[in-house]
Design an enzyme around this catalytic site. Structure first.
Site, mmCIF file in Angstrom:
data_model
loop_
_atom_site.group_PDB
_atom_site.id
_atom_site.type_symbol
_atom_site.label_atom_id
_atom_site.label_comp_id
_atom_site.label_asym_id
_atom_site.label_seq_id
_atom_site.Cartn_x
_atom_site.Cartn_y
_atom_site.Cartn_z
ATOM 1 N N GLU A 133 -8.356 -8.420 120.206
ATOM 2 C CA GLU A 133 -9.227 -7.525 120.967
ATOM 3 C C GLU A 133 -8.678 -6.110 120.868
ATOM 4 O O GLU A 133 -7.538 -5.910 120.429
ATOM 5 C CB GLU A 133 -9.286 -7.962 122.437
ATOM 6 C CG GLU A 133 -9.890 -9.336 122.633
ATOM 7 C CD GLU A 133 -10.028 -9.732 124.092
ATOM 8 O OE1 GLU A 133 -10.514 -10.844 124.347
ATOM 9 O OE2 GLU A 133 -9.659 -8.919 124.976
ATOM 10 N N ARG A 273 3.865 -0.024 76.431
ATOM 11 C CA ARG A 273 4.093 1.423 76.508
ATOM 12 C C ARG A 273 5.351 1.801 75.722
ATOM 13 O O ARG A 273 6.429 1.243 75.951
ATOM 14 C CB ARG A 273 4.246 1.829 77.980
ATOM 15 C CG ARG A 273 4.656 3.272 78.220
ATOM 16 C CD ARG A 273 3.557 4.238 77.928
ATOM 17 N NE ARG A 273 3.862 5.562 78.469
ATOM 18 C CZ ARG A 273 3.170 6.659 78.178
ATOM 19 N NH1 ARG A 273 2.128 6.571 77.367
ATOM 20 N NH2 ARG A 273 3.501 7.810 78.711
ATOM 21 N N GLY A 344 3.826 4.630 86.145
ATOM 22 C CA GLY A 344 3.911 6.082 86.215
ATOM 23 C C GLY A 344 2.598 6.701 86.651
ATOM 24 O O GLY A 344 1.919 6.211 87.556
ATOM 25 N N GLY A 345 2.226 7.788 85.974
ATOM 26 C CA GLY A 345 0.972 8.466 86.325
ATOM 27 C C GLY A 345 -0.227 7.558 86.202
ATOM 28 O O GLY A 345 -1.164 7.646 87.003
ATOM 29 N N GLU A 368 -2.463 -11.457 110.866
ATOM 30 C CA GLU A 368 -1.889 -12.782 111.185
ATOM 31 C C GLU A 368 -0.523 -12.642 111.852
ATOM 32 O O GLU A 368 0.366 -13.464 111.675
ATOM 33 C CB GLU A 368 -1.771 -13.660 109.925
ATOM 34 C CG GLU A 368 -3.071 -13.879 109.181
ATOM 35 C CD GLU A 368 -4.017 -14.815 109.904
ATOM 36 O OE1 GLU A 368 -3.859 -15.000 111.117
ATOM 37 O OE2 GLU A 368 -4.925 -15.348 109.256
ATOM 38 N N THR A 370 2.029 -9.162 112.968
ATOM 39 C CA THR A 370 2.815 -8.192 112.207
ATOM 40 C C THR A 370 4.167 -8.801 111.820
ATOM 41 O O THR A 370 4.629 -9.783 112.420
ATOM 42 C CB THR A 370 3.078 -6.926 113.028
ATOM 43 O OG1 THR A 370 3.941 -7.263 114.136
ATOM 44 C CG2 THR A 370 1.785 -6.325 113.551
#
Length: 385
Positions: A133, A273, A344-345, A368, A370
């Site tokens: 609630e 990469r 990365g970016g 559920e 903390t």
């Protein structure tokens, strides 16, 4: 890379194969676009849940006689993990649905089970769990939603908040106060979606899980037959806490799947990469990071499976469920954060799902119970308080 799994039965192995097939064909291809679209127009992918329902994946841990899959939690949770790796919103929704069926399956009378469970477990319906609630989250005993007895009915008034599937569910497992006796004054009801006086707030604008719509559920003189009360009056707190133990395992498994997806993405990117003439994966610092992330995921998976095996054996598992939820969701946050860093970016753009995984991981540390509440639960068990 598919996770190497140890399942307790051949049927369990077949289920994992089935869910991987559905994930490849129905979930992964749609997840990114659906999550983006749901930012501006909140949506619940009911057609996806219908696919899972027809495959029998929405009712796995419940009795076969009522339409369930009669699968051990050890198998069910690994299915949830596979779904979480493909589309986290759907994994959370599947776990929430299982949570909503629990009060009837575990506390309902035989007559209530025969009347309600076949519909709940049919795969055609979806449930919502109305516990929190606006001023009663972790402190369940302080809830103010009331259910007043009126002849053969109860009349419910109040507001529930942060409810997944609100406005999309077919039934609402609802906890309300039937007396002023604190935590001993709560009861549980199964409210049909078409009940007069039931309405819904505006969907919350969230940072992630956009296909898991969440909003308030408003009860204004909602009349519910007494036959839809699960358990005795005043038993609601016990029902809620027992259900949450199982629900925490569902979130732990989903979070583990999310973390696995993030790791798979990061590892693949690191191999492909190239910088300074070689794959970035050849750098020992990155290789060690990937190894640490894999270890964190392995620990998360082991923790939820251990708790599941205790549950399947009929042994207490509340502490272990809290441990699993804590470990798995913290791992998900760490792994998704590092996945963004590895890319990365590129990880900061929507061209890759790393940023979505990162946003989705955060809430797993909150709902559920903390992770601070999980520490409280664990500490009380260890210290005997």
């Amino acid at each position: 890379m598919p996770v190497e799994r140890l399942l307790p039965s051949e049927e369990g192995r077949a289920l994992i194969g089935l869910v991987r097939d559905i994930a490849a064909k129905e979930l992964r291809p749609r997840a990114d676009a659906a999550e983006v679209a749901a930012v501006s127009v909140p949506a619940c992918p009911r057609d996806v849940f219908a696919v899972l329902g027809r495959a029998g994946l929405l009712s796995l841990p419940y009795p076969e006689e009522f339409g369930g899959g009669a699968q051990p939690y050890e198998t069910y949770l690994q299915v949830i993990e596979e779904i979480g790796a493909a589309w986290m919103s759907v994994a959370v929704g599947t776990s929430v649905h299982a949570l909503t069926c629990y009060p009837t399956a575990a506390y309902g009378t035989r007559g209530q089970q025969e009347a309600l469970l076949p519909g709940m477990l049919s795969g055609e319906t979806l449930g919502a769990y109305c516990l929190s609630e606006p001023l009663a989250g972790s402190d369940i005993a302080s809830m103010t939603t009331r259910a007043e007895r009126d002849g053969e009915d109860y009349v419910i008034n109040g507001t529930k908040s942060w409810i997944s599937h609100a406005g999309h569910a077919d039934f609402y497992a609802t906890f309300a106060r039937t007396s002023d006796d604190g935590g001993k004054g709560l009861s549980c009801f199964v409210v049909p979606a078409d009940a007069d006086g039931l309405s819904f707030g505006t969907p919350e604008k969230k940072m992630g899980l956009h296909c898991d719509p969440v909003s308030e559920v408003l009860f204004e003189d909602v009349r519910v037959p007494a036959s839809r009360r699960m358990g005795a009056e005043g038993q609601g707190m016990a029902i809620a806490l027992a259900a949450l133990d199982s629900g925490r395992l569902g979130i732990a498994a989903a979070a583990t799947g999310l973390a696995q997806a993030a790791l798979d993405l990061a590892a693949s990117y690191a191999v492909d990469r190239r910088q300074f003439g070689r794959p970035v994966a050849s750098n020992q610092g990155l290789a060690f990071l990937i190894a640490d992330l894999a270890a964190a995921i392995g620990s998360a998976r082991a923790s939820y499976l251990y708790a599941a095996r205790l549950r399947d054996a009929g042994r207490p598992f509340s502490k272990e469920a809290a441990i699993a939820k804590l470990i798995a969701t913290d791992a998900a946050m760490r792994v998704t954060t590092e996945a963004v860093q590895v890319l990365g970016g590129a990880g900061y753009t929507a061209d890759f799902p790393a940023e979505r995984y990162f946003r989705e991981a955060k809430v797993t540390q909150i709902f559920e119970g903390t992770n601070q509440i999980q520490r409280l639960v664990i500490g009380r068990h260890v210290l005997g308080r």
